[in-house]
Scaffold this motif. Structure first.
Motif, PDB file in Angstrom:
ATOM      1  N   GLY A 182      48.833  35.018  24.994  1.00 40.60           N
ATOM      2  CA  GLY A 182      49.112  34.043  24.544  1.00 40.60           C
ATOM      3  C   GLY A 182      49.117  32.879  25.474  1.00 40.60           C
ATOM      4  O   GLY A 182      49.108  33.017  26.581  1.00 40.60           O
ATOM      5  N   GLY A 183      48.818  31.635  24.983  1.00 42.97           N
ATOM      6  CA  GLY A 183      48.953  30.410  26.052  1.00 42.97           C
ATOM      7  C   GLY A 183      47.397  30.330  26.601  1.00 42.97           C
ATOM      8  O   GLY A 183      46.408  31.046  26.409  1.00 42.97           O
ATOM      9  N   VAL A 184      47.423  29.466  27.667  1.00 41.84           N
ATOM     10  CA  VAL A 184      46.140  29.152  28.404  1.00 41.84           C
ATOM     11  C   VAL A 184      46.087  29.977  29.605  1.00 41.84           C
ATOM     12  O   VAL A 184      47.319  30.052  30.412  1.00 41.84           O
ATOM     13  CB  VAL A 184      46.057  27.551  28.659  1.00 41.84           C
ATOM     14  N   GLY A 185      45.216  30.762  30.072  1.00 35.24           N
ATOM     15  CA  GLY A 185      45.094  31.394  31.122  1.00 35.24           C
ATOM     16  C   GLY A 185      44.192  30.911  32.254  1.00 35.24           C
ATOM     17  O   GLY A 185      43.274  29.946  31.899  1.00 35.24           O
ATOM     18  N   GLU A 186      44.392  31.010  33.458  1.00 34.79           N
ATOM     19  CA  GLU A 186      43.689  30.365  34.554  1.00 34.79           C
ATOM     20  C   GLU A 186      42.991  31.630  35.520  1.00 34.79           C
ATOM     21  O   GLU A 186      43.800  32.479  35.702  1.00 34.79           O
ATOM     22  CB  GLU A 186      44.442  29.481  35.545  1.00 34.79           C
ATOM     23  N   LEU A 187      41.949  31.517  35.931  1.00 38.05           N
ATOM     24  CA  LEU A 187      41.058  32.448  36.594  1.00 38.05           C
ATOM     25  C   LEU A 187      40.482  31.962  37.717  1.00 38.05           C
ATOM     26  O   LEU A 187      39.671  30.901  37.461  1.00 38.05           O
ATOM     27  CB  LEU A 187      40.392  33.300  35.719  1.00 38.05           C
ATOM     28  N   ALA A 188      40.655  32.524  38.976  1.00 40.73           N
ATOM     29  CA  ALA A 188      39.646  31.732  40.201  1.00 40.73           C
ATOM     30  C   ALA A 188      38.852  33.143  40.738  1.00 40.73           C
ATOM     31  O   ALA A 188      39.651  34.099  40.946  1.00 40.73           O
ATOM     32  CB  ALA A 188      40.424  30.965  41.097  1.00 40.73           C
ATOM     33  N   LEU A 189      37.521  33.035  40.927  1.00 37.89           N
ATOM     34  CA  LEU A 189      36.926  33.848  41.657  1.00 37.89           C
ATOM     35  C   LEU A 189      36.657  33.311  42.930  1.00 37.89           C
ATOM     36  O   LEU A 189      36.007  32.147  43.069  1.00 37.89           O
ATOM     37  CB  LEU A 189      35.579  34.524  41.040  1.00 37.89           C
ATOM     38  N   VAL A 190      37.050  33.839  44.021  1.00 31.13           N
ATOM     39  CA  VAL A 190      36.747  33.506  45.422  1.00 31.13           C
ATOM     40  C   VAL A 190      35.492  34.476  46.138  1.00 31.13           C
ATOM     41  O   VAL A 190      35.993  35.506  46.297  1.00 31.13           O
ATOM     42  CB  VAL A 190      37.898  33.191  46.011  1.00 31.13           C
ATOM     43  N   ALA A 191      34.440  33.909  46.943  1.00 26.41           N
ATOM     44  CA  ALA A 191      33.826  34.593  47.931  1.00 26.41           C
ATOM     45  C   ALA A 191      34.021  33.775  49.206  1.00 26.41           C
ATOM     46  O   ALA A 191      34.117  32.699  49.377  1.00 26.41           O
ATOM     47  CB  ALA A 191      32.382  34.703  47.723  1.00 26.41           C
ATOM     48  N   GLU A 192      34.349  34.706  50.384  1.00 28.52           N
ATOM     49  CA  GLU A 192      34.602  34.002  51.546  1.00 28.52           C
ATOM     50  C   GLU A 192      34.471  34.810  52.513  1.00 28.52           C
ATOM     51  O   GLU A 192      34.810  36.148  52.651  1.00 28.52           O
ATOM     52  CB  GLU A 192      36.172  33.358  51.570  1.00 28.52           C
ATOM     53  N   ASP A 193      34.145  34.519  53.909  1.00 29.18           N
ATOM     54  CA  ASP A 193      34.162  35.119  55.037  1.00 29.18           C
ATOM     55  C   ASP A 193      35.603  35.559  55.346  1.00 29.18           C
ATOM     56  O   ASP A 193      36.611  34.887  55.173  1.00 29.18           O
ATOM     57  CB  ASP A 193      33.593  34.213  56.248  1.00 29.18           C
ATOM     58  N   PRO A 194      35.754  36.678  56.084  1.00 18.74           N
ATOM     59  CA  PRO A 194      37.055  36.847  56.723  1.00 18.74           C
ATOM     60  C   PRO A 194      37.749  35.893  57.523  1.00 18.74           C
ATOM     61  O   PRO A 194      37.036  35.149  58.191  1.00 18.74           O
ATOM     62  CB  PRO A 194      36.625  38.263  57.684  1.00 18.74           C
ATOM     63  N   GLY A 195      38.922  35.494  57.089  1.00 19.29           N
ATOM     64  CA  GLY A 195      39.691  34.548  57.886  1.00 19.29           C
ATOM     65  C   GLY A 195      39.805  33.256  57.540  1.00 19.29           C
ATOM     66  O   GLY A 195      40.473  32.132  58.023  1.00 19.29           O
ATOM     67  N   ILE A 196      39.019  33.027  56.357  1.00 20.80           N
ATOM     68  CA  ILE A 196      38.924  31.643  55.590  1.00 20.80           C
ATOM     69  C   ILE A 196      40.259  31.117  55.104  1.00 20.80           C
ATOM     70  O   ILE A 196      40.758  30.242  55.441  1.00 20.80           O
ATOM     71  CB  ILE A 196      37.810  31.478  55.120  1.00 20.80           C
ATOM     72  N   GLY A 197      40.754  32.060  54.091  1.00 17.99           N
ATOM     73  CA  GLY A 197      42.129  31.828  53.564  1.00 17.99           C
ATOM     74  C   GLY A 197      41.999  31.414  52.092  1.00 17.99           C
ATOM     75  O   GLY A 197      43.334  30.821  51.579  1.00 17.99           O
ATOM     76  N   VAL A 198      40.955  30.767  51.453  1.00 20.50           N
ATOM     77  CA  VAL A 198      41.089  30.232  50.390  1.00 20.50           C
ATOM     78  C   VAL A 198      41.703  31.127  49.183  1.00 20.50           C
ATOM     79  O   VAL A 198      42.555  30.954  48.610  1.00 20.50           O
ATOM     80  CB  VAL A 198      39.810  29.815  49.891  1.00 20.50           C
ATOM     81  N   GLY A 199      41.101  32.444  49.020  1.00 17.43           N
ATOM     82  CA  GLY A 199      41.779  33.095  48.235  1.00 17.43           C
ATOM     83  C   GLY A 199      43.274  33.598  48.412  1.00 17.43           C
ATOM     84  O   GLY A 199      43.869  33.676  47.391  1.00 17.43           O
ATOM     85  N   ALA A 200      43.550  34.063  49.503  1.00 23.04           N
ATOM     86  CA  ALA A 200      44.861  34.313  49.824  1.00 23.04           C
ATOM     87  C   ALA A 200      45.717  32.975  49.249  1.00 23.04           C
ATOM     88  O   ALA A 200      47.055  33.095  48.993  1.00 23.04           O
ATOM     89  CB  ALA A 200      45.153  34.468  51.223  1.00 23.04           C
ATOM     90  N   ARG A 201      45.483  31.836  49.622  1.00 25.66           N
ATOM     91  CA  ARG A 201      46.300  30.428  49.080  1.00 25.66           C
ATOM     92  C   ARG A 201      46.202  30.367  47.733  1.00 25.66           C
ATOM     93  O   ARG A 201      47.365  29.987  47.122  1.00 25.66           O
ATOM     94  CB  ARG A 201      45.709  29.444  49.796  1.00 25.66           C
ATOM     95  N   LEU A 202      45.184  30.550  47.017  1.00 19.42           N
ATOM     96  CA  LEU A 202      45.211  30.558  45.528  1.00 19.42           C
ATOM     97  C   LEU A 202      46.137  31.862  44.928  1.00 19.42           C
ATOM     98  O   LEU A 202      46.820  31.370  43.933  1.00 19.42           O
ATOM     99  CB  LEU A 202      43.607  30.771  45.190  1.00 19.42           C
ATOM    100  N   ALA A 203      46.201  32.774  45.784  1.00 17.91           N
ATOM    101  CA  ALA A 203      46.767  34.018  45.250  1.00 17.91           C
ATOM    102  C   ALA A 203      48.571  33.604  45.693  1.00 17.91           C
ATOM    103  O   ALA A 203      49.474  34.513  45.150  1.00 17.91           O
ATOM    104  CB  ALA A 203      46.672  35.388  45.842  1.00 17.91           C
ATOM    105  N   GLY A 204      48.888  32.790  46.463  1.00 11.04           N
ATOM    106  CA  GLY A 204      50.233  32.514  46.881  1.00 11.04           C
ATOM    107  C   GLY A 204      50.730  33.219  48.008  1.00 11.04           C
ATOM    108  O   GLY A 204      51.886  33.229  48.301  1.00 11.04           O
ATOM    109  N   LEU A 205      49.791  33.811  49.022  1.00  9.64           N
ATOM    110  CA  LEU A 205      49.790  34.583  50.239  1.00  9.64           C
ATOM    111  C   LEU A 205      49.730  33.615  51.403  1.00  9.64           C
ATOM    112  O   LEU A 205      49.053  32.592  51.431  1.00  9.64           O
ATOM    113  CB  LEU A 205      49.164  35.510  50.216  1.00  9.64           C
TER     114      LEU A 205
END
Length: 218
Positions: free
Chosen positions: A96-119
């Motif tokens: 139910g409701g609206v869902g959001e999804l992000a797919l990230v590809a990145e070199d090790p150490g960049i940090g975009v994926g972890a930030r989107l995950a809240g880490l």
């Protein structure tokens, strides 16, 4: 007015390369690949990203029913190209409701994926991948193993390795992660012209999740 790049790990302003360093610098994290302002959904933004990126631009294909591409993000500069690339999607959440999804590809150490995950990141952390995978997706006939990452942020995240880069799959809210079972096949949009007609993903309104999670810190 065009926004300035920020740190992909924390959102702080970054200092451009100067006489003593060819890298962008964050006061908290040192040399970083600068996170560029979120790109609006649309063919023009996608073409810019495809010309710029050094990493895959992942898209689940076919898309889950009712889901649309709702934005892009990337980290890197003119010298390096994009060393991290995120594709955002929005659609009806299975519960139910609206869902959001992000797919990230990145070199090790960049940090975009972890930030989107809240880490804190920048990578999934110690002990990651020590047990059997929690999910799998396929690309070009090969399985990509994904492991659940404990976020504690109201989001759900999976991570794995594909083509020597991290692959992150981040859901918001966390219960939207039941959709992982439907994400069976991925396409790298860098190859969208292969085999005939180009793959043209459907676009929707800009993703509030991507803009909020990657908002620069004043």
């Amino acid at each position: 007015m065009k926004s300035d790049p920020s740190c992909p790990r924390c959102g702080r302003a970054v200092h451009p390369p100067g006489l003593w360093s060819s890298a962008w610098q964050c006061d908290a994290h040192g040399p970083v690949a600068p996170l560029n302002p979120v790109r609006a959904p649309g063919s023009a933004s996608l073409e810019v990203l495809l010309d710029f990126t050094q990493v895959p631009v992942w898209l689940p294909w076919p898309l889950p029913a009712g889901w649309l591409v709702t934005g892009f993000a990337d980290a890197g500069d003119e010298r390096s190209g994009a060393l991290g690339a995120a594709v955002a999607l929005s659609g009806p959440a299975p519960l139910g409701g609206v869902g959001e999804l992000a797919l990230v590809a990145e070199d090790p150490g960049i940090g975009v994926g972890a930030r989107l995950a809240g880490l804190d990141g920048p990578d999934p952390g110690t002990g990651f991948g020590s047990g059997p995978p929690d999910a799998k997706v396929r690309y070009d006939g090969h399985d990509i193993a994904l492991w659940s990452v404990d976020t504690g942020s109201g989001r759900a995240a999976y991570a794995g390795e594909a083509m020597a880069d991290w692959l992150w799959v981040v859901f918001s809210p966390a219960d939207a992660a039941v959709l992982i079972a439907e994400l069976t096949d991925l396409r790298d949009l860098r190859d969208r012209h292969d085999g005939g007609a180009a793959l043209e993903p459907p676009f929707g309104a800009p993703s509030p999740f991507l803009a909020s999670a990657l908002k620069p810190v004043a």
